[in-house]
Design a protein around this motif. Structure first.
Motif, short mmCIF file in Angstrom:
data_model
loop_
_atom_site.label_atom_id
_atom_site.label_comp_id
_atom_site.label_asym_id
_atom_site.label_seq_id
_atom_site.Cartn_x
_atom_site.Cartn_y
_atom_site.Cartn_z
N VAL A 322 -1.93 -46.88 104.53
CA VAL A 322 0.06 -46.20 105.72
C VAL A 322 -0.37 -46.73 106.75
N TYR A 323 1.20 -46.56 107.48
CA TYR A 323 0.91 -47.01 108.64
C TYR A 323 2.07 -46.41 109.32
N THR A 324 2.43 -45.34 110.26
CA THR A 324 3.65 -45.37 111.14
C THR A 324 4.39 -46.39 112.26
N THR A 325 5.44 -46.07 112.47
CA THR A 325 6.38 -46.92 112.59
C THR A 325 6.59 -46.34 114.37
N SER A 326 7.71 -47.64 115.01
CA SER A 326 8.46 -47.45 116.01
C SER A 326 9.65 -47.74 116.29
N SER A 327 11.41 -47.60 116.48
CA SER A 327 12.25 -47.75 116.96
C SER A 327 12.45 -48.73 115.46
N TYR A 328 12.45 -48.21 114.39
CA TYR A 328 13.17 -49.14 113.33
C TYR A 328 14.15 -48.37 113.26
N LYS A 329 14.86 -48.30 113.60
CA LYS A 329 16.19 -47.19 113.60
C LYS A 329 16.64 -48.56 114.58
N GLN A 330 16.32 -49.44 115.60
CA GLN A 330 16.61 -50.58 116.31
C GLN A 330 16.66 -51.48 115.10
#
Length: 420
Positions: A322-330
């Motif tokens: 499991v990985y967290t993400t950054s700026s996937y909204k963009q």
């Protein structure tokens, strides 16, 4: 007979063609394997650069280790030569009186190298010898660059037998920071815009070896308060439906941990709720009702109920992390920036085999990411926590007020993990 001769000629031609193709494949595979053998560094442009970054005592340790490896290989080869079958027994010793024989040691290439190793050398000479030894030794060693939150870095040599816990202990000694259970080694992938904190029991060489040769991935030494939150604040995960789950004394927390981790099997949080699923190859997100189980994540198909017979498997945990993400909204037009994904560690680029889910808020992301870790690792996670607590209490390094002030001034890397 003419037909037989023709068939025989065709057969010989096919065999010749096959042998040529096999020879070409062997040569090409040998060419591909050559750069793989010299790829011993992570976070550097080349091996020479990574060796230059090593401190003198670390370089000496590396050379001594490689020298002992080559000595062991020579002794085993010598034994095999003297006793090739392994079943023959040596003849009994025969003692007889004879004239004393004076023997002189034979100076071989290997022994001359050993003599050179013992002589005082400059760092450049040591690096040259180490490069030769690394090419000879078939060992999985990596020279890694670990980045700190203040943009400094530490260079370490990691053996395939070392766990993340061992590397953390080394970093505590090198950085003189407080030995806390919250410190983690985190990998970041700029291509996928993901981050994952390695578990303490993982052998660090294995996941780093999955990085591609020209990878821009980085390794960080960070304080992550949510690392063992399932043990410091277990009520958040096992009483998440109750509004009063935030208030609990230490004795009640210990009972809760014992109830869910003290038995023969680990009890996974009974987590469920609506998450947004990204469709493959599209920037479209659809809400689905997901449920967490020990084996994986399941969802309720349209028109079905929440009963176990109607649930459909979304992903299993055996071969994914499991990985967290950054700026996937963009990047993907996600409903929020609180996303996480599940993928095999060898997948380093965008792939249809990556499963991406989006949560409503930080708290929901915290629940799902850590509950998945509980489901995947179970009792091993609890043993990691107990070992971390024990080492933190025993190996607590007293540091001065100046070091305290320095550590407090360091700003941590902006992490996609939610803060506690």
């Amino acid at each position: 007979m003419d037909d037989i001769d023709a068939m025989f000629s065709d057969l010989l031609g096919e065999m010749d063609h096959l042998s040529q193709s096999l020879a070409e494949a062997t040569v090409s595979s040998g060419e591909d394997a050559a750069p793989q053998e010299s790829s011993f560094s992570i976070g550097f442009n080349n091996l020479n650069e990574s060796l230059n970054e090593l401190e003198d005592h670390d370089l000496d340790d590396l050379m001594a280790d490689l020298e002992s490896k080559s000595t062991d290989q020579q002794s085993s080869t010598h034994n095999d030569t003297r006793n090739p079958t392994g079943n023959e027994t040596s003849p009994p010793a025969v003692y007889q009186e004879s004239e004393p024989v004076v023997t002189f040691p034979m100076i071989t290439t290997q022994s001359s190298r050993a003599v050179k190793m013992n002589e005082p050398q400059t760092k450049a000479d040591k690096i040259k010898v180490a490069l030769e030894k690394l090419k000879e030794a078939k060992v999985r060693k990596l020279i890694i660059k670990v980045l700190m939150s203040d943009n400094s870095s530490k260079t370490l040599m990691v053996d395939e037998r070392q766990t993340v816990r061992d590397v953390l202990d080394t970093l505590f000694e090198k950085t003189h920071c407080e030995n806390s259970i919250e410190w983690s080694l985190c990998e970041t992938n700029p291509d996928l815009q993901t981050e994952r904190a390695f578990e303490d029991h993982e052998c660090l060489v294995e996941p780093l070896s999955a990085w591609s040769r020209l990878s821009e991935n980085k390794l960080y030494f960070l304080s992550t308060p949510q690392k063992y939150m399932m043990f410091t604040e277990p009520q958040i995960f096992y009483m998440w439906k109750k509004k009063s789950s935030g208030d609990m004394n230490s004795q009640a927390k210990e009972l809760l941990i014992k109830e869910h981790f003290g038995g023969s099997t680990t009890i996974v949080p009974n987590l469920e709720g609506v998450l947004y699923l990204k469709e493959d190859g599209k920037k479209v997100w659809k809400p689905r009702y997901f449920m967490l189980r020990a084996s994986g994540i399941y969802y309720v198909p349209k028109g079905k109920t929440k009963s176990s017979t109607d649930l459909a498997c979304f992903v299993r945990f055996e071969k994914v992390n499991v990985y967290t993400t950054s700026s996937y909204k963009q990047k993907y037009r996600a409903p929020t920036d609180f996303c996480f994904l599940l993928k095999h560690p060898c997948i380093q680029k965008e792939s249809p085999y990556i499963k991406i889910l989006c949560c409503e808020d930080k708290h929901t992301l915290l629940l799902w990411v850590n509950s998945i870790r509980i489901a995947k690792y179970g009792a091993v996670l609890y043993k990691n926590y107990q070992a971390a607590v024990t080492r933190a209490s025993i190996l607590q390094i007293p540091y001065s007020a100046a070091n305290k002030e320095k550590s407090n001034s360091v700003t941590s890397l902006e992490s996609p993990y939610p803060s506690s």
